[in-house]
Motif scaffolding. Structure first.
Motif, mmCIF file in Angstrom:
data_model
loop_
_atom_site.group_PDB
_atom_site.id
_atom_site.type_symbol
_atom_site.label_atom_id
_atom_site.label_comp_id
_atom_site.label_asym_id
_atom_site.label_seq_id
_atom_site.Cartn_x
_atom_site.Cartn_y
_atom_site.Cartn_z
ATOM 1 N N UNK A 77 57.497 -22.057 -154.888
ATOM 2 C CA UNK A 77 58.613 -22.007 -155.829
ATOM 3 C C UNK A 77 58.383 -22.987 -156.968
ATOM 4 N N UNK A 78 58.694 -22.547 -158.189
ATOM 5 C CA UNK A 78 58.472 -23.392 -159.363
ATOM 6 C C UNK A 78 59.129 -24.756 -159.231
ATOM 7 N N UNK A 79 60.317 -24.764 -158.658
ATOM 8 C CA UNK A 79 61.091 -25.994 -158.676
ATOM 9 C C UNK A 79 60.528 -27.073 -157.764
ATOM 10 N N UNK A 80 59.736 -26.708 -156.750
ATOM 11 C CA UNK A 80 59.234 -27.734 -155.830
ATOM 12 C C UNK A 80 58.319 -28.732 -156.549
ATOM 13 N N UNK A 81 57.253 -28.300 -157.237
ATOM 14 C CA UNK A 81 56.449 -29.295 -157.964
ATOM 15 C C UNK A 81 57.224 -29.971 -159.096
ATOM 16 N N UNK A 82 58.177 -29.260 -159.710
ATOM 17 C CA UNK A 82 59.017 -29.890 -160.734
ATOM 18 C C UNK A 82 59.772 -31.071 -160.144
ATOM 19 N N UNK A 83 60.410 -30.846 -158.993
ATOM 20 C CA UNK A 83 61.160 -31.915 -158.332
ATOM 21 C C UNK A 83 60.251 -33.099 -158.006
ATOM 22 N N UNK A 84 59.130 -32.788 -157.362
ATOM 23 C CA UNK A 84 58.264 -33.852 -156.858
ATOM 24 C C UNK A 84 57.610 -34.641 -157.987
ATOM 25 N N UNK A 85 57.369 -33.984 -159.117
ATOM 26 C CA UNK A 85 56.753 -34.675 -160.250
ATOM 27 C C UNK A 85 57.649 -35.769 -160.814
ATOM 28 N N UNK A 86 58.954 -35.660 -160.567
ATOM 29 C CA UNK A 86 59.898 -36.646 -161.098
ATOM 30 C C UNK A 86 59.955 -37.928 -160.266
ATOM 31 N N UNK A 87 59.225 -37.943 -159.146
ATOM 32 C CA UNK A 87 59.241 -39.146 -158.322
ATOM 33 C C UNK A 87 60.530 -39.316 -157.547
ATOM 34 N N UNK A 88 61.127 -38.195 -157.155
ATOM 35 C CA UNK A 88 62.363 -38.219 -156.377
ATOM 36 C C UNK A 88 62.127 -37.550 -155.024
ATOM 37 N N UNK A 89 62.759 -38.057 -153.948
ATOM 38 C CA UNK A 89 62.648 -37.375 -152.661
ATOM 39 C C UNK A 89 63.324 -36.012 -152.713
#
Length: 412
Positions: free
Chosen positions: A319-331
């Motif tokens: 899913x697109x949002x998974x790497x987006x989330x993780x790239x922000x440095x947030x759990x």
């Protein structure tokens, strides 16, 4: 420029100015550095907002955004997932094949036909045949398996049979099959589908645009955020019910949930919260890719839910949002069961079973009790994982290698 041109046929392609997947825009920016001139063919009606990009008299328009060429093809607007959306799909697929849509463009050296739906990929295959160039079939959603898993068609029904035949034809036409799903190679083997080679290229993030991960600061109110579509596949009902447990059953006022995006389920979810007097769930309009970092700055954790679909997710998720989330440095809190799980692989959050509001509520409350140091470490592990596995610069190099192999094969 070497004179090599690739056409990417993707109905729902998006630029960073809108909300939604920018996979091909991001890949195209780096393919340019590898000597490829890219044209992305997308529908004039935007998926999430239904905004019409073209004037009434226009059948197509070219636009260069961030050095990437888009060709918007005229399609009609629609609401929901009924006949109007099917007409929109047919119109896009036809417009991609109409001569006047491409007459003024440099002919392609290679064509990529990408699902979300297979009709767009079929247009890509036919264009490649017209110009006698290699065709790459890119699979992002599996058809008809996705429709079968969601109960929208019967496995042995005529519609599923026709889609299965189209899927096999696309695999036969392709010089290479590229998929965001790590298990798609297993899928084609399970069904004895002829495919010369399947290459895994997941969704990723343009880290050059994001920069260093945002500083983490735990606040008195623990804020979780969902960014993305509000559809049945996203199972936001489970997230809202989890927040109902947290707010109304446990009486915890220090946890907020913010849902950012648009989709057919949004109003029903908002009505549900209003009817129960829930005040700790907030709904926001969609944001474009350039605004995700600003949204993340006020977020302590991201959350993602999925449906319980073992027959589909045994081939993996991307899913697109998974790497987006993780790239922000947030759990990340993820409620999904699949063959792969980047959050678990990176040790970057908490995973719970899907469609279980109680388990999800417990994981949210557990994360809210963690120390700032624990949360920061989780987020940084996710960021490092994305740098190694989902950097668009690396993924574009992988795609470029596949494209070069197709040119060599075609020349031979």
């Amino acid at each position: 420029m070497s004179g090599r041109t690739v056409w990417i046929i993707n109905h729902y392609a998006q630029s960073p100015a809108g909300s939604g997947s920018t996979r091909h825009y991001d890949l195209a920016r780096h393919l340019r550095d590898l000597g490829w001139n890219t044209w992305i063919f997308a529908a004039s009606v935007e998926l999430n907002t239904q905004k019409q990009r073209l004037e009434k008299h226009e059948h197509a328009r070219s636009e260069t955004i961030g050095g990437v060429n888009f060709r918007w093809l005229k399609t009609p607007g629609y609401q929901g997932n009924g006949i109007g959306r099917m007409v929109n799909m047919l119109a896009y697929s036809w417009q991609a094949l109409v001569g006047k849509s491409t007459a003024d463009l440099e002919p392609p050296s290679l064509v990529i036909g990408s699902t979300v739906h297979p009709l767009a990929a079929a247009s890509g295959a036919l264009l490649a045949r017209r110009y006698r160039v290699p065709f790459i079939f890119e699979v992002r959603d599996i058809w008809p398996e996705t429709l079968i898993a969601f109960g929208r068609t019967r496995r042995n029904g005529p519609f599923a049979v026709l889609l299965g035949m189209l899927e096999r034809w696309l695999c036969r036409q392709a010089c290479r099959v590229v998929s965001v799903l790590p298990g798609y190679g297993n899928y084609v083997r399970d069904r004895n589908i002829p495919a010369r080679e399947v290459v895994h290229i997941p969704n990723g993030v343009n880290l050059d645009n994001i920069g260093e991960p945002l500083a983490y600061r735990k606040q008195d109110t623990f804020r979780i955020t969902y960014l993305g579509a509000h559809g049945t596949a996203n199972d936001l009902q489970t997230l809202v019910r989890a927040m109902e447990i947290i707010e109304l059953e446990h009486g915890i006022a220090s946890i907020e949930c913010h849902l950012v995006g648009a989709g057919p389920m949004k109003q029903a979810l908002a009505d549900y919260c209003a009817e129960r007097g829930m005040k700790q769930v907030a709904f926001h309009p969609p944001v474009n890719k350039n605004a995700i970092a600003a949204t993340a700055s006020d977020t302590q954790a991201f959350v993602l839910c999925g449906r319980k679909l073992p027959s589909l997710y045994k081939y993996g998720i991307s899913m697109n949002k998974i790497p987006d989330y993780m790239a922000m440095g947030r759990p990340v809190i993820i409620a999904i069961e699949s063959a792969n799980n980047p959050v678990i692989e990176a040790d970057a959050g908490i995973c719970v079973p899907p469609e279980d509001p109680g388990e999800l509520a417990g994981s949210i409350m557990k994360m809210a009790q963690m120390s700032e140091a624990e949360l920061r470490a989780m987020g940084l592990r996710g960021r490092r994982y994305v740098e190694q596995e989902h950097d668009m610069k690396l993924l574009a190099k992988r795609l470029g290698d596949v494209m070069e192999q197709c040119l060599v094969t075609n020349a031979g």
